[in-house]
Write a protein that holds these residues in place. Structure first.
Motif, mmCIF file in Angstrom:
data_model
loop_
_atom_site.group_PDB
_atom_site.id
_atom_site.type_symbol
_atom_site.label_atom_id
_atom_site.label_comp_id
_atom_site.label_asym_id
_atom_site.label_seq_id
_atom_site.Cartn_x
_atom_site.Cartn_y
_atom_site.Cartn_z
ATOM 1 N N ASP A 78 0.873 -1.306 0.006
ATOM 2 C CA ASP A 78 0.138 0.010 0.076
ATOM 3 C C ASP A 78 0.838 1.235 0.017
ATOM 4 N N GLN A 130 2.283 1.824 -3.548
ATOM 5 C CA GLN A 130 1.442 1.578 -4.634
ATOM 6 C C GLN A 130 1.615 2.976 -5.727
ATOM 7 N N ARG A 176 2.677 2.625 -9.443
ATOM 8 C CA ARG A 176 1.740 3.292 -10.498
ATOM 9 C C ARG A 176 2.373 4.366 -11.431
#
Length: 454
Positions: free
Chosen positions: A328, A331, A335
């Motif tokens: 998390d 991320q 991305r």
């Protein structure tokens, strides 16, 4: 091994004690035997005469008027007086010096005695050397009392006879003493190690406690309640050293926290000032440099922190939860590089004993490195197994000659495309070492597998 045994304190004390025991017993025996041989009157004859006179006095039988009339002696004493009438003689006088009882030759001795019947009161409770028929005798005079009446008892023993008796009794003594010393030495040699081991038990307990002290539990102190008084100063000094060491580690931790604050805050303020200045050329380059400095500062602080065992706080940790938190956290970066993060985990994995924050940093560094080398539209896999955690990327792989250098501090390969100070994997290694884990690397032209063996 033999050298260690020779330097053993137990062996040295055992040998020293055996030597001291042998010397002490030999010296004592020599002194006692020498005293008997060279001072027979004091060590043997006077005491033997006193005991014999006392037993003869116990055998006196009195009439109704309290006058000695006969003797009822022990068989051994009666036998001695019969077989050696000229060597052992006795006589009993009343207060006026009248002879009442005497042995076979006692009456004759009364006539041959140089003092006769006079001076008994002066001779009472003393031993004198006298000559009878040219032979030396030891004469003991005692004052005895019975129902308010006083009597005098004399016992004369031949000096040569006494010495012959003494030689007969002392002759087996050296052999008895020799066997006694031999048996005592064997018993002592067997019992001493057991006693020594028992006495050193508090020291062994303290040694085990000292061996268990690590940087992770510097607050532990050695108990000195049951420790011998000779060792207490050493244990107290050791505890004092631990206190100073613990204080030093606390000062170091406080220093690291201060450094983190003092370095991070100016960098944050500097970035804010640049954002407010619209006339600065190429602000993106400056932002990049500031972010790189901030990351390097964080890595340096992490490295300093994870290198010290006392900075870890161990507990039961869910590895799935930590791995999910790391994914998390990363991320946004994944991305931004168009990389997919995949988490694969087994079912019902047990908790592990670890420092949760340190495990987070370790996995973050491995996954972050994997993101940097993975091409766009590819994935980084995090696979959690019962005995290991794998981080798999799709990068170009690592040259074989670079593998031994991967975990070296500040090392960066020539083909490295990521930004950093070359401390990420060094931090991972320090954390793994503190947890007694192992990190291995499997690489090929189609990616690299970092495996954390728990």
């Amino acid at each position: 091994m033999p050298g260690t045994w020779v330097r053993s304190l137990s062996l040295q004390l055992w040998v020293a004690s055996m030597v001291a025991l042998a010397i002490s017993l030999t010296l004592i025996v020599s002194l006692v035997l020498g005293a008997f041989y060279y001072f027979p009157d004091k060590m043997w004859q006077e005491d033997e005469n006193s005991q014999l006179a006392h037993r003869i006095a116990e055998g006196i039988r009195y009439d109704v008027n309290g006058t000695p009339v006969s003797l009822d002696l022990e068989p051994r004493i009666d036998w001695l007086l019969k077989v050696a009438p000229e060597e052992v003689m006795y006589r009993i006088f009343d207060q006026q010096g009248q002879l009442l009882l005497f042995s076979t030759d006692g009456a004759a001795m009364s006539d041959r005695h140089p003092w006769g019947r006079q001076g008994l009161a002066l001779l009472a409770d003393s031993q004198q050397k006298i000559s009878i028929n040219g032979e030396e005798y030891s004469l003991l005079t005692r004052k005895i009392e019975h129902n308010g009446h006083f009597f005098y008892q004399q016992l004369a023993t031949n000096t040569l006879f006494n010495r012959a008796m003494m030689d007969t009794k002392l002759r087996p003594i050296p052999h008895v003493i020799g066997w006694t010393l031999f048996i005592a030495s064997i018993v002592f040699a067997i019992l001493f190690p057991l006693i020594f081991r028992f006495l050193l038990r508090p020291l062994r307990i303290a040694s085990r406690a000292a061996a268990s002290i690590t940087p992770a539990n510097l607050q532990t102190r050695l108990a000195i309640d049951d420790v011998p008084s000779e060792i207490k100063p050493l244990m107290a000094a050791f505890n004092d050293a631990l206190s100073r060491l613990e204080k030093g580690f606390k000062v170091q931790q406080e220093f690291l926290a201060s450094v983190a604050h003092e370095l991070q805050t100016p960098l944050t303020l500097l970035r804010g000032q640049i954002e407010l200045q619209t006339d600065i050329r190429e602000p993106g380059l400056m932002f990049r440099e500031i972010d790189l400095m901030a990351r390097q500062v964080r890595q340096l602080l992490h490295l300093a922190e994870v290198s010290e065992q006392q900075n870890y706080t161990f507990g039961d940790v869910d590895r799935d939860e930590v791995a999910g938190d790391v994914i998390d956290y990363l991320q946004p970066k994944a991305r931004g590089r168009q990389v997919t993060l995949l988490l694969q985990t087994a079912v019902d994995l047990p908790l592990i004993r670890a420092d949760k924050g340190a495990l987070f940093i370790l996995l973050k560094n491995l996954i972050e490195n994997a993101i940097h080398v993975t091409p766009a539209d590819h994935a980084v896999k995090v696979i959690i197994e019962a005995a290991a955690i794998r981080v798999v990327d799709n990068g170009p792989g690592i040259p074989a000659e670079n593998l031994p250098l991967l975990f070296t501090r500040f090392w960066r390969g020539a083909e490295t495309v990521s930004e950093g100070a070359g401390l990420g994997l060094a931090i991972c290694k320090e954390i793994a070492t503190a947890h007694r884990w192992l990190i291995t690397v499997e690489t090929s032209g189609q990616g690299t597998h970092f495996v954390l063996w728990l």
